[in-house]
Design a protein around this motif. Structure first.
Motif, PDB file in Angstrom:
ATOM      1  N   HIS A 106     -10.058   0.497   9.059  1.00 19.48           N
ATOM      2  CA  HIS A 106     -10.060  -0.686   8.200  1.00 19.48           C
ATOM      3  C   HIS A 106      -8.738  -0.814   7.449  1.00 19.48           C
ATOM      4  O   HIS A 106      -8.130  -1.882   7.417  1.00 19.48           O
ATOM      5  N   THR A 107      -8.310   0.268   6.846  1.00 18.01           N
ATOM      6  CA  THR A 107      -7.100   0.246   6.018  1.00 18.01           C
ATOM      7  C   THR A 107      -6.197   1.443   6.362  1.00 18.01           C
ATOM      8  O   THR A 107      -6.670   2.581   6.398  1.00 18.01           O
ATOM      9  N   ALA A 108      -4.948   1.151   6.627  1.00 13.46           N
ATOM     10  CA  ALA A 108      -3.958   2.223   6.798  1.00 13.46           C
ATOM     11  C   ALA A 108      -3.471   2.653   5.419  1.00 13.46           C
ATOM     12  O   ALA A 108      -3.259   1.811   4.549  1.00 13.46           O
ATOM     13  N   VAL A 109      -3.347   3.968   5.215  1.00 14.71           N
ATOM     14  CA  VAL A 109      -2.845   4.486   3.940  1.00 14.71           C
ATOM     15  C   VAL A 109      -1.617   5.346   4.220  1.00 14.71           C
ATOM     16  O   VAL A 109      -1.673   6.243   5.065  1.00 14.71           O
ATOM     17  N   ILE A 110      -0.515   5.053   3.520  1.00 15.44           N
ATOM     18  CA  ILE A 110       0.631   5.965   3.646  1.00 15.44           C
ATOM     19  C   ILE A 110       1.179   6.334   2.278  1.00 15.44           C
ATOM     20  O   ILE A 110       1.057   5.598   1.306  1.00 15.44           O
ATOM     21  N   GLY A 111       1.741   7.527   2.217  1.00 17.21           N
ATOM     22  CA  GLY A 111       2.341   8.028   0.983  1.00 17.21           C
ATOM     23  C   GLY A 111       3.845   8.146   1.134  1.00 17.21           C
ATOM     24  O   GLY A 111       4.457   7.514   1.985  1.00 17.21           O
ATOM     25  N   ALA A 112       4.435   8.959   0.262  1.00 15.97           N
ATOM     26  CA  ALA A 112       5.853   9.281   0.372  1.00 15.97           C
ATOM     27  C   ALA A 112       6.055  10.651  -0.245  1.00 15.97           C
ATOM     28  O   ALA A 112       5.283  11.056  -1.118  1.00 15.97           O
ATOM     29  N   GLU A 147      33.692   9.078  -7.425  1.00 13.57           N
ATOM     30  CA  GLU A 147      33.104   9.035  -6.084  1.00 13.57           C
ATOM     31  C   GLU A 147      31.743   8.359  -6.140  1.00 13.57           C
ATOM     32  O   GLU A 147      31.013   8.503  -7.108  1.00 13.57           O
ATOM     33  N   THR A 148      31.418   7.650  -5.085  1.00 16.06           N
ATOM     34  CA  THR A 148      30.090   7.047  -4.972  1.00 16.06           C
ATOM     35  C   THR A 148      29.497   7.413  -3.619  1.00 16.06           C
ATOM     36  O   THR A 148      30.137   7.206  -2.586  1.00 16.06           O
ATOM     37  N   HIS A 149      28.334   8.018  -3.638  1.00 13.69           N
ATOM     38  CA  HIS A 149      27.657   8.377  -2.387  1.00 13.69           C
ATOM     39  C   HIS A 149      26.241   7.818  -2.414  1.00 13.69           C
ATOM     40  O   HIS A 149      25.549   7.966  -3.419  1.00 13.69           O
ATOM     41  N   THR A 150      25.826   7.208  -1.325  1.00 17.29           N
ATOM     42  CA  THR A 150      24.431   6.793  -1.239  1.00 17.29           C
ATOM     43  C   THR A 150      23.632   7.924  -0.620  1.00 17.29           C
ATOM     44  O   THR A 150      23.981   8.427   0.445  1.00 17.29           O
ATOM     45  N   VAL A 151      22.603   8.368  -1.350  1.00 17.93           N
ATOM     46  CA  VAL A 151      21.815   9.499  -0.861  1.00 17.93           C
ATOM     47  C   VAL A 151      20.348   9.091  -0.783  1.00 17.93           C
ATOM     48  O   VAL A 151      20.011   7.932  -0.982  1.00 17.93           O
ATOM     49  N   LEU A 152      19.482  10.013  -0.518  1.00 17.12           N
ATOM     50  CA  LEU A 152      18.043   9.803  -0.399  1.00 17.12           C
ATOM     51  C   LEU A 152      17.717   9.247   0.983  1.00 17.12           C
ATOM     52  O   LEU A 152      17.441   8.059   1.140  1.00 17.12           O
ATOM     53  N   GLY A 153      17.749  10.112   1.957  1.00 17.86           N
ATOM     54  CA  GLY A 153      17.352   9.711   3.301  1.00 17.86           C
ATOM     55  C   GLY A 153      15.865   9.409   3.334  1.00 17.86           C
ATOM     56  O   GLY A 153      15.087  10.089   2.679  1.00 17.86           O
ATOM     57  N   ALA A 154      15.475   8.367   4.056  1.00 21.48           N
ATOM     58  CA  ALA A 154      14.064   8.030   4.192  1.00 21.48           C
ATOM     59  C   ALA A 154      13.722   7.921   5.669  1.00 21.48           C
ATOM     60  O   ALA A 154      14.400   7.212   6.404  1.00 21.48           O
ATOM     61  N   SER A 155      12.699   8.670   6.113  1.00 27.56           N
ATOM     62  CA  SER A 155      12.275   8.554   7.501  1.00 27.56           C
ATOM     63  C   SER A 155      10.755   8.662   7.567  1.00 27.56           C
ATOM     64  O   SER A 155      10.141   9.352   6.761  1.00 27.56           O
ATOM     65  N   MET A 156      10.175   7.956   8.519  1.00 31.06           N
ATOM     66  CA  MET A 156       8.719   7.884   8.581  1.00 31.06           C
ATOM     67  C   MET A 156       8.148   9.097   9.296  1.00 31.06           C
ATOM     68  O   MET A 156       8.645   9.495  10.348  1.00 31.06           O
ATOM     69  N   VAL A 157       7.111   9.702   8.705  1.00 38.57           N
ATOM     70  CA  VAL A 157       6.356  10.763   9.374  1.00 38.57           C
ATOM     71  C   VAL A 157       4.983  10.179   9.685  1.00 38.57           C
ATOM     72  O   VAL A 157       4.154  10.001   8.795  1.00 38.57           O
ATOM     73  N   HIS A 158       4.786   9.824  10.945  1.00 35.27           N
ATOM     74  CA  HIS A 158       3.544   9.147  11.330  1.00 35.27           C
ATOM     75  C   HIS A 158       2.482  10.189  11.684  1.00 35.27           C
ATOM     76  O   HIS A 158       2.646  10.959  12.613  1.00 35.27           O
ATOM     77  N   ARG A 159       1.395  10.220  10.892  1.00 35.65           N
ATOM     78  CA  ARG A 159       0.287  11.134  11.220  1.00 35.65           C
ATOM     79  C   ARG A 159      -0.948  10.305  11.555  1.00 35.65           C
ATOM     80  O   ARG A 159      -0.856   9.396  12.376  1.00 35.65           O
ATOM     81  N   GLU A 160      -2.076  10.575  10.926  1.00 38.17           N
ATOM     82  CA  GLU A 160      -3.318   9.932  11.381  1.00 38.17           C
ATOM     83  C   GLU A 160      -3.789   8.770  10.498  1.00 38.17           C
ATOM     84  O   GLU A 160      -4.647   8.001  10.900  1.00 38.17           O
ATOM     85  N   SER A 161      -3.262   8.639   9.289  1.00 39.24           N
ATOM     86  CA  SER A 161      -3.847   7.695   8.333  1.00 39.24           C
ATOM     87  C   SER A 161      -3.292   6.269   8.469  1.00 39.24           C
ATOM     88  O   SER A 161      -3.606   5.409   7.653  1.00 39.24           O
ATOM     89  N   SER A 162      -2.430   6.025   9.482  1.00 42.16           N
ATOM     90  CA  SER A 162      -1.835   4.685   9.621  1.00 42.16           C
ATOM     91  C   SER A 162      -1.712   4.296  11.087  1.00 42.16           C
ATOM     92  O   SER A 162      -1.792   5.151  11.963  1.00 42.16           O
ATOM     93  N   ALA A 188       8.490   2.258   4.623  1.00 38.57           N
ATOM     94  CA  ALA A 188       7.029   2.132   4.577  1.00 38.57           C
ATOM     95  C   ALA A 188       6.584   0.756   5.079  1.00 38.57           C
ATOM     96  O   ALA A 188       5.671   0.644   5.915  1.00 38.57           O
ATOM     97  N   GLY A 189       7.248  -0.295   4.590  1.00 34.60           N
ATOM     98  CA  GLY A 189       6.875  -1.657   4.969  1.00 34.60           C
ATOM     99  C   GLY A 189       7.072  -1.907   6.457  1.00 34.60           C
ATOM    100  O   GLY A 189       6.198  -2.481   7.133  1.00 34.60           O
ATOM    101  N   ALA A 190       8.211  -1.468   6.987  1.00 33.46           N
ATOM    102  CA  ALA A 190       8.509  -1.673   8.409  1.00 33.46           C
ATOM    103  C   ALA A 190       7.484  -0.944   9.282  1.00 33.46           C
ATOM    104  O   ALA A 190       7.014  -1.476  10.295  1.00 33.46           O
ATOM    105  N   HIS A 191       7.101   0.263   8.879  1.00 34.66           N
ATOM    106  CA  HIS A 191       6.123   1.042   9.649  1.00 34.66           C
ATOM    107  C   HIS A 191       4.777   0.328   9.687  1.00 34.66           C
ATOM    108  O   HIS A 191       4.175   0.174  10.758  1.00 34.66           O
ATOM    109  N   LEU A 192       4.317  -0.122   8.524  1.00 34.32           N
ATOM    110  CA  LEU A 192       2.995  -0.760   8.472  1.00 34.32           C
ATOM    111  C   LEU A 192       2.997  -2.058   9.271  1.00 34.32           C
ATOM    112  O   LEU A 192       2.026  -2.381   9.960  1.00 34.32           O
ATOM    113  N   TYR A 193       4.101  -2.801   9.204  1.00 39.60           N
ATOM    114  CA  TYR A 193       4.186  -4.037   9.983  1.00 39.60           C
ATOM    115  C   TYR A 193       4.130  -3.724  11.485  1.00 39.60           C
ATOM    116  O   TYR A 193       3.396  -4.376  12.238  1.00 39.60           O
TER     117      TYR A 193
END
Lengths: 321, 321
Positions: B258-264, B306-321, B162-167
């Motif tokens: 004026h303000t970009a808004v993003i969710g998750a 076992e240890t696995h890192t999960v929870l993929g995160a990817s940006m879906v850019h629409r109109e609010s940002s 989220a931070g990288a996208h807004l920057y």
């Protein structure tokens, strides 16, 4: 553990099982309990319930329909209220097992009470549960089952409320959304029936609208909206209403000018839409009342079964109708 | 039952317990089973697990945070996948019991495996569970616990995305919503940390915005929006984003001008908003992979965790940002 406490194994068993038939001094009891703690001993609920003949477990099948915020909140409150009465709620998530067959699987865990929402449990299932030691079986459904306490969920009243409101607002060609997702029939069918009942003997007509919870499905329905000649729609609940209202707005259909749209459940999101969504406020049974019913039934399993009609329905009129 | 089948009580017990040490003819076995069926006999899971030393029960504490659609779907898939492997998922709803104390309560049910989402379970709790016969303990949290398998949920990555996208969109004064509802800290804190990490060493600043999920709270925040001087906000998730975006629009604040808004979470509702909501798509661990991890661990409890890192995160850019 007996060695650590310096007592016989029988004494350990007496103390940990809280047997009152045998006299054991308080210092000895304390020694055994301290040894148990040091060794990380955890009593076996199974063994305890075998001895006591019942557990404090209230079993609920995990719902096999998509759970909305309303049900989540109800479940939270119920868990909290049963917790205060020293019961533990266990949600049993067997997949693909239904009705009386499911009852046999639940019975294996020897719950002291079973709460069955939206179920197809029959008389036989109730008997199986009771024979296995369940002191109370409570169903939350449209109809009662012999031998079980019943909270009758009056989904018909939700539809009736919606139909009566739309008629009073002058609407005469009324669509009713019926979700295509499985598991929702037991809610959608009585809601549709309620709308029909509200409009029976009037000049209004009802059109059933099957709809999947997908943007493309809503767009297809909206594309043929003018042909359908509807002036109102009861969209099953607020989430379907949000989906359909957006699709209708994208087709430049004025809401509520051309078509009134109403939902049900009175979720926050309806207040955030423009126009603000009219909705049927649905009052689920109180978790606290239900917990008290369970406790009453467990204490007095021989008493006559109780039947209560719940699910209050009242119209919240906002801007979309 | 022995009388009905015309055999001794010992024989009934041998047959129903599937004891192989004693030879009993097939016709006798059949007679006992038929009598059991006629009498509506249900085996006692507790007794069975006492004998077998373990059950097929996979215990999960019922979540103590408001469950969203994403988690519901994950749970459905997990129940289905474990069901296919002949496990039954039981959600344990103890209220107000946490950490290692909770582990003792779970241990009483003698589950063969325990899945702990977002938990504060410690090493001691894991030991209690294993001593009581759990062959696998799997945590789903930000950090691993000694002795337990870990699916590391990387909520930090969601915030970073989220931070990288807004920057990259040229925003420099970035608000981050932190829900005030309890139980959400373990998600919101790493998301906030992720935004901070994405912007570290840049000319952007981060402002923490506590917010309750209520219209009035959102209206209050929106009323002082211009003073805050923010040009973007990561609103924790899509539901908070919908709430805040509506409040900002009601204050005539242009989004995204004026303000970009993003969710998750990438929920359906984000696509239904205007402007369409930009969001971080969050990929929860696959229920099927997790079920296979559980089964592997149950079959081979001595293997390394076992240890696995999960929870993929990817940006879906629409109109609010």
């Amino acid at each position: 553990m007996a060695r650590l406490a310096g007592v016989s194994r029988a004494t350990v068993s007496y103390v940990l099982n809280n047997t009152s038939a045998v006299r054991i001094s308080e210092p000895t009891r304390r020694r055994v309990r301290e040894a148990a703690k040091e060794l990380g001993y955890v009593p076996h609920a199974a063994a305890r319930s075998l001895r006591a003949g019942h557990s404090r477990m209230v079993l609920m099948p995990a719902p096999d329909f998509p759970v909305g915020p309303l049900y989540s909140r109800f479940l939270d409150e119920l868990q909290w209220a049963l917790g205060r009465l020293d019961y533990t709620v266990v949600q049993y998530g067997a997949v693909g097992v239904r009705g009386d067959e499911a009852a046999r699987a639940w019975a294996e865990l020897r719950p002291v009470a079973v709460l069955v929402p939206g179920s197809d449990l029959g008389t036989k299932g109730v008997t199986v549960l009771k024979r296995s030691g369940a002191r109370a079986v409570v169903t939350l459904a449209s109809e009662s089952v012999e031998g079980a306490h019943a909270l009758l969920l009056d989904h018909e009243a939700v539809g009736h409320c919606a139909g009566a409101h739309l008629y009073a607002r002058g609407r005469r060609r009324i669509g009713v959304v019926v979700p295509e997702e499985s598991g929702l029939e037991s809610f959608s069918a009585p809601r549709l029936a309620g709308v029909r009942r509200a409009l029976r003997g009037t000049d209004a007509t009802v059109v059933e609208l099957p709809l999947a919870y997908e943007e493309s499905a809503a767009a297809r329905l909206a594309a043929r909206w003018r042909e359908l000649g509807l002036d109102a729609v009861f969209a099953y609940n607020d989430e379907y209403a949000m989906l359909l209202m957006r699709a209708l707005q994208d087709e430049d259909i004025d809401i509520p000018g051309h078509t009134a749209v109403i939902g049900a459940d009175d979720l926050m999101l309806g207040r955030l839409l423009r126009p603000r969504l009219s909705t049927v406020h649905v009052e689920l049974p109180s978790g606290r009342d239900l917990a008290e019913l369970v406790d009453r039934a467990v204490r007095n399993p021989g008493a006559a079964t109780e039947t209560h009609t719940v699910l209050g329905a009242s119209m919240v009129h906002r801007e979309s109708s």
